[in-house]
Design an enzyme around this catalytic site. Structure first.
Site, PDB file in Angstrom:
ATOM      1  N   SER A 106      17.524   1.919 -23.972  1.00 32.13           N
ATOM      2  CA  SER A 106      18.516   1.430 -24.932  1.00 32.13           C
ATOM      3  C   SER A 106      17.872   0.478 -25.947  1.00 32.13           C
ATOM      4  O   SER A 106      16.996   0.904 -26.700  1.00 32.13           O
ATOM      5  CB  SER A 106      19.673   0.793 -24.142  1.00 32.13           C
ATOM      6  OG  SER A 106      20.767   0.527 -24.958  1.00 32.13           O
ATOM      7  N   ASP A 158      27.659   9.899 -24.492  1.00 32.19           N
ATOM      8  CA  ASP A 158      27.376   8.477 -24.764  1.00 32.19           C
ATOM      9  C   ASP A 158      28.148   8.063 -26.015  1.00 32.19           C
ATOM     10  O   ASP A 158      27.904   8.585 -27.101  1.00 32.19           O
ATOM     11  CB  ASP A 158      25.859   8.332 -24.992  1.00 32.19           C
ATOM     12  CG  ASP A 158      25.416   6.883 -25.165  1.00 32.19           C
ATOM     13  OD1 ASP A 158      26.260   6.045 -25.544  1.00 32.19           O
ATOM     14  OD2 ASP A 158      24.231   6.613 -24.941  1.00 32.19           O
ATOM     15  N   HIS A 189      25.841   6.556 -21.333  1.00 33.86           N
ATOM     16  CA  HIS A 189      24.766   5.651 -21.746  1.00 33.86           C
ATOM     17  C   HIS A 189      23.884   5.171 -20.579  1.00 33.86           C
ATOM     18  O   HIS A 189      22.717   4.837 -20.776  1.00 33.86           O
ATOM     19  CB  HIS A 189      25.346   4.443 -22.500  1.00 33.86           C
ATOM     20  CG  HIS A 189      24.323   3.698 -23.305  1.00 33.86           C
ATOM     21  ND1 HIS A 189      23.720   4.239 -24.425  1.00 33.86           N
ATOM     22  CD2 HIS A 189      23.769   2.474 -23.139  1.00 33.86           C
ATOM     23  CE1 HIS A 189      22.847   3.364 -24.925  1.00 33.86           C
ATOM     24  NE2 HIS A 189      22.865   2.290 -24.160  1.00 33.86           N
TER      25      HIS A 189
HETATM   26  C1  MLT Z   1      20.768  -1.551 -29.751  1.00 35.24           C
HETATM   27  O1  MLT Z   1      21.377  -2.498 -30.180  1.00 35.24           O
HETATM   28  O2  MLT Z   1      19.534  -1.501 -29.662  1.00 35.24           O
HETATM   29  C2  MLT Z   1      21.582  -0.383 -29.312  1.00 35.24           C
HETATM   30  O3  MLT Z   1      22.889  -0.525 -29.749  1.00 35.24           O
HETATM   31  C3  MLT Z   1      21.512  -0.226 -27.849  1.00 35.24           C
HETATM   32  C4  MLT Z   1      22.045  -1.413 -27.148  1.00 35.24           C
HETATM   33  O4  MLT Z   1      23.237  -1.489 -26.875  1.00 35.24           O
HETATM   34  O5  MLT Z   1      21.265  -2.294 -26.843  1.00 35.24           O
END
Ligand code: MLT
Length: 207
Positions: A106, A158, A189
């Site tokens: 992520s 997701d 996710h």
């Molecule tokens: C981010 O902010 O890098 C993406 O939205 C993934 C997350 O939730 O961290």
């Protein structure tokens, strides 16, 4: 001015050249992905970083303006900062900065991705779980000269990642010269056993 990042460094028991670089998701820390790393064996050093940006107390690797809307200026800066930090640390801890394979989930996958784009030949490989294209516009001058292998897995349901955007991101990386294997899984996710299994198989083949 660059700041330091908190980290865990675990040298491999046998002398090895590769280092697995672990990059956690939003709200995580440098301990989160250590159990995942175990699935890949023990023939590498482990370097696990903690993002030094805080979103209401949750560690991240760069700022965002909203869900999936990145502060691209901060992202570019944090990417420079992280690469600089890793290069310094390689000297201090005595690992090869040319043999680093990133494993990010992520938010961690997103700074691994910005590293691929900003320093195309820096990483020796990357595993990106639930990544998003880090910058809206990618210059056509991004060129990877080593056919660096990249593994990507996303979830079809997701809510945070648009599958069409993933297709475009894969295309950008392939056009830049990366050897991309991308998987669209019937999940959301969160990380699953299937992500781990597919990436371990990929790792055995490509790293
Ligand atoms: C981010 O902010 O890098 C993406 O939205 C993934 C997350 O939730 O961290």
């Amino acid at each position: 001015n660059y700041s330091e990042l908190k980290y865990i460094y675990q040298p491999a028991e046998t002398k090895t050249q590769n280092t697995l670089l672990l990059l956690h998701g939003t709200g995580g820390d440098e301990n989160d992905l250590l159990p995942i790393a175990k699935y890949f064996g023990d023939n590498f050093n482990i370097l696990s970083l903690r993002g030094n940006v805080s979103e209401g107390g949750m560690p991240r690797f760069f700022k965002r303006l909203g869900m999936g809307i990145f502060d691209e200026k901060d992202l570019a800066f944090r990417t420079d900062e992280m690469v600089h930090f890793i290069k310094d640390l390689a000297v201090k801890e005595n690992f090869d900065a040319g043999k680093i394979i990133a494993l990010g989930y992520s938010n961690g996958a997103n700074i691994a991705g910005s590293t691929l784009l900003q320093y195309p030949d820096f990483l020796a490989g990357a595993i990106l779980y639930r990544p998003m294209q880090p910058f809206k516009e990618i210059s056509a001058t991004v060129v990877n000269t080593k056919k660096t292998p990249v593994f990507m897995s996303n979830g079809a349901s997701d809510p945070t990642i648009d599958p069409a955007a993933t297709v475009r991101y894969v295309d950008v990386l392939k056009k830049a010269g990366f050897d991309v294997a991308d998987y669209n899984l019937q999940t959301s996710h969160g990380l699953t056993q299937q992500d781990i299994q597919l990436s371990v198989e990929w790792f055995k083949k490509h790293i």
